[in-house]
Design a protein around this motif. Structure first.
Motif, short mmCIF file in Angstrom:
data_model
loop_
_atom_site.label_atom_id
_atom_site.label_comp_id
_atom_site.label_asym_id
_atom_site.label_seq_id
_atom_site.Cartn_x
_atom_site.Cartn_y
_atom_site.Cartn_z
N TYR A 78 0.79 -1.23 0.00
CA TYR A 78 0.00 0.00 0.00
C TYR A 78 0.83 1.28 0.00
O TYR A 78 0.29 2.35 -0.27
N GLY A 79 2.12 1.20 0.35
CA GLY A 79 2.94 2.39 0.26
C GLY A 79 3.44 2.95 1.57
O GLY A 79 3.42 2.28 2.62
N ASP A 80 3.87 4.21 1.52
CA ASP A 80 4.56 4.84 2.65
C ASP A 80 3.64 5.12 3.83
O ASP A 80 4.13 5.24 4.97
N ILE A 81 2.35 5.29 3.59
CA ILE A 81 1.40 5.56 4.67
C ILE A 81 0.25 4.57 4.53
O ILE A 81 -0.37 4.49 3.47
N VAL A 82 -0.03 3.83 5.59
CA VAL A 82 -1.08 2.81 5.55
C VAL A 82 -2.10 3.11 6.64
O VAL A 82 -1.74 3.44 7.78
N HIS A 83 -3.36 3.00 6.27
CA HIS A 83 -4.45 3.21 7.22
C HIS A 83 -5.10 1.88 7.58
O HIS A 83 -5.32 1.03 6.72
N ALA A 84 -5.37 1.69 8.84
CA ALA A 84 -6.14 0.53 9.30
C ALA A 84 -7.00 1.00 10.46
O ALA A 84 -6.78 2.07 11.04
N GLN A 85 -8.00 0.19 10.81
CA GLN A 85 -8.91 0.61 11.87
C GLN A 85 -9.45 -0.62 12.59
O GLN A 85 -9.58 -1.70 12.03
N ILE A 86 -9.69 -0.43 13.86
CA ILE A 86 -10.40 -1.42 14.66
C ILE A 86 -11.47 -0.65 15.42
O ILE A 86 -11.44 0.59 15.43
N GLY B 242 -13.54 1.74 17.12
CA GLY B 242 -13.31 2.90 17.95
C GLY B 242 -12.01 3.62 17.72
O GLY B 242 -11.77 4.67 18.32
N LEU B 243 -11.12 3.09 16.89
CA LEU B 243 -9.82 3.73 16.71
C LEU B 243 -9.26 3.44 15.33
O LEU B 243 -9.37 2.33 14.82
N ARG B 244 -8.68 4.45 14.74
CA ARG B 244 -7.95 4.25 13.49
C ARG B 244 -6.48 4.51 13.76
O ARG B 244 -6.12 5.30 14.62
N PHE B 245 -5.64 3.81 13.04
CA PHE B 245 -4.22 4.07 13.19
C PHE B 245 -3.56 4.17 11.84
O PHE B 245 -3.99 3.58 10.85
N ILE B 246 -2.48 4.94 11.83
CA ILE B 246 -1.74 5.26 10.62
C ILE B 246 -0.33 4.70 10.78
O ILE B 246 0.39 5.07 11.70
N ASP C 226 -6.78 17.29 12.66
CA ASP C 226 -6.60 16.73 11.31
C ASP C 226 -5.31 17.27 10.69
O ASP C 226 -4.97 18.44 10.83
N GLU C 227 -4.61 16.37 9.99
CA GLU C 227 -3.42 16.75 9.22
C GLU C 227 -3.53 16.14 7.84
O GLU C 227 -4.15 15.09 7.66
N VAL C 228 -2.94 16.80 6.86
CA VAL C 228 -2.91 16.29 5.50
C VAL C 228 -1.46 16.12 5.09
O VAL C 228 -0.64 17.03 5.27
N ILE C 229 -1.14 14.95 4.52
CA ILE C 229 0.22 14.69 4.05
C ILE C 229 0.15 13.82 2.81
O ILE C 229 -0.62 12.84 2.76
N ASN C 230 0.90 14.20 1.79
CA ASN C 230 0.91 13.48 0.51
C ASN C 230 -0.50 13.29 -0.05
O ASN C 230 -0.81 12.26 -0.65
N GLY C 231 -1.35 14.27 0.19
CA GLY C 231 -2.71 14.21 -0.32
C GLY C 231 -3.66 13.36 0.49
O GLY C 231 -4.82 13.19 0.10
N HIS C 232 -3.21 12.84 1.62
CA HIS C 232 -4.04 11.98 2.45
C HIS C 232 -4.36 12.66 3.78
O HIS C 232 -3.51 13.36 4.36
N LEU C 233 -5.56 12.42 4.25
CA LEU C 233 -5.98 12.96 5.54
C LEU C 233 -5.55 12.03 6.67
O LEU C 233 -5.74 10.81 6.60
N ILE C 234 -4.96 12.62 7.71
CA ILE C 234 -4.69 11.92 8.96
C ILE C 234 -5.63 12.53 9.99
O ILE C 234 -5.39 13.61 10.51
#
Length: 512
Positions: free
Chosen positions: A73-81, A83-87, A378-386
């Motif tokens: 998926y690349g340099d930044i990966v999103h996953a979630q469980i 109640g919480l998301r992690f980057i 909220d932060e945005v990096i490489n076009g993706h929202l954190i």
């Protein structure tokens, strides 16, 4: 995967407790298609309905799974469980941009109730939120062991390295305990002075060792009290209440480590016998404040852990790659003529040894995942929202094994740091110690101790298998699945390289 199985993985740095506690707030979203104000979340494994990516998270070797995701998926990966998301951040450049350049919004922490309250460790640096207490603790440690002051401790470091070499002669088995004991003694004397070590060194070492055992257990297990805080009221004799017994003991240890040495330091200071130490520096500059007390305790409690683990990694590299060890030995003896141990002033003349020290941090890195940061907005990096509230995990394993960066990451090859273009490589000595306001304030001291111990060890000893054993194929070595991982079953002996080395060791033993 069952929830209790996931809880034994490195994500138990608060993830599961926080997730379940807030499960009612969770809403199912796709990790790759949801848009927020025109920005999409980073890509990642598709989540299941309601439980998110819970099933895809393995029980063991979490960093290996994260690194698989990095390749896909690349340099930044999103996953979630729930109640919480992690980057998951798999690129040093992205980690620098997000965590170093935006510290005001990415330096939060979320550790569990068990660790903070039940065990009484709320005051330790990994738990402190951004604010005045964290800032002053960092200021104090920077004054004491920052780049402008750390050289003041060179005489103590060099004396300790000599004593450690004498000890290594007797080691036949796992070397980590010997490293931990010697570094622990050094950190105690640097923090509180020689007189403190003479009067209560054994107690301090025992408290530290036991507390670190509980800290590791707390970080890498799931505790129901993290979700249901009311469980703190149940008596410790009830079935299933081990967490209360462990918490009570840890809280006692926390109080000992935090308060007793500081009280003793004040007593020695008033008597004029405290001696050169960080405690004396802080007492003279800041007074006997709670923040001074806690800054000292933080340094003492955690100071030996990273350094002794790094030493074990370097030692293991000398063991697995004797041809590298021979090159390091040749370089050091060319500088010292084999007549003395290397000093901190020799470091600039030991480029291959420096490169090997860096490669020991990178190859099968001993810290595959760092303690997570938490975003406050909220932060945005490489076009993706954190999104705000995300857990951001720097994945060192992915950063150190990217073929696009390292070319041949599977090879232990110190020369990579000496070749043309080496300046563009991430420095493993920097990556390991964190980002932004979460950079470990002890990094200069730990690096100085570790390098000098390592250079002395490589100059004096062949690191060899025990009798009847052979050096394993590096590809077959297994590593413990913990925060600071070590090779499983690593045992060795330290054999003096020459008669000159034996003579030097005899001289060091007489001076110890």
């Amino acid at each position: 995967m069952e929830l209790h199985e996931l809880a034994t993985s490195p994500l138990s740095l608060g993830i599961i407790a926080l997730s379940v506690a807030t499960i009612g707030l969770y809403k199912h979203r796709s990790s790759s298609t949801t848009n927020y104000g025109g920005y999409s979340l980073p890509p990642g494994p598709p989540p299941d309905f309601l439980i998110g990516n819970l099933r895809q998270l393995p029980k063991h070797h979490m960093s290996a799974r994260f690194t698989e995701w990095a390749r896909k998926y690349g340099d930044i990966v999103h996953a979630q469980i729930p109640g919480l998301r992690f980057i998951i951040v798999n690129s040093y450049a992205v980690a620098q941009e997000l965590l170093t350049k935006r510290p005001n919004t990415t330096a939060g922490r979320k550790n569990g109730f068990m660790f903070r309250e039940i065990m009484g460790l709320w005051w330790t640096m990994p738990n402190l939120p951004p604010g005045p207490k964290l800032a002053e603790a960092r200021k104090m440690l920077r004054r004491a062991i920052g780049p402008q002051r750390v050289g003041h401790h060179d005489p103590a470091i060099e004396k300790s390295a000599a004593r450690a070499m004498v000890t290594l002669q007797t080691v036949k088995g796992g070397p980590t305990t010997a490293f931990f004991n010697e570094v622990g003694r050094l950190v105690t004397t640097v923090t509180y002075g020689e007189e403190m070590w003479r009067t209560m060194g054994d107690d301090l070492a025992n408290w530290n060792c036991e507390q670190m055992k509980y800290i590791n257990e707390a970080f890498f297990n799931f505790w129901p009290v993290d979700i249901m805080n009311f469980l703190r009221f149940i008596p410790s004799w009830m079935p299933g209440a081990y967490f209360k017994k462990m918490g009570d003991r840890s809280k006692w240890l926390s109080n000992q480590v935090r308060h007793i040495p500081f009280l003793k330091a004040q007593e020695l200071y008033s008597s004029g016998v405290l001696g050169h130490s960080i405690a004396m520096d802080l007492l003279e500059e800041f007074g006997a404040t709670e923040n001074a007390q806690d800054a000292l305790a933080i340094l003492f409690l955690a100071g030996a852990e990273t350094t002794s683990t790094a030493l074990s990694a370097f030692c293991h590299a000398l063991y697995l790659f004797p041809e590298v060890a021979q090159k390091v030995y040749a370089e050091i003896t060319a500088v010292t003529e084999g007549m003395r141990l290397p000093t901190t002033n020799d470091r600039a003349r030991l480029p291959y040894t420096e490169a090997t020290w860096k490669e020991a941090f990178r190859w099968n890195t001993f810290m595959p995942i760092q303690i997570p940061h938490v975003t406050s907005q909220d932060e945005v990096i490489n076009g993706h929202l954190i999104p705000a509230g995300s857990l951001v995990l720097p994945n060192n394993e992915a950063m150190f094994t990217d073929p696009g960066v390292w070319g041949d990451p599977e090879s232990f090859r110190p020369e990579r740091f000496l070749e043309s273009g080496a300046d563009s490589l991430p420095n493993p000595l920097v990556v390991i110690f964190g980002y932004g306001m979460r950079v470990c304030p002890g990094l200069y001291l730990a690096d100085r101790i570790g390098f000098l111990y390592s250079a002395s060890m490589a100059m004096l000893f062949d690191v060899l298998p025990l009798e009847g054993k052979t050096i394993p194929d590096p590809a077959t070595v297994e590593y413990a699945d913990i925060a600071m991982r070590l090779p499983v079953g690593f045992e060795c002996q330290f054999v003096p390289r020459s008669e000159k080395a034996k003579q030097l060791l005899n001289t060091l033993a007489l001076e110890a």
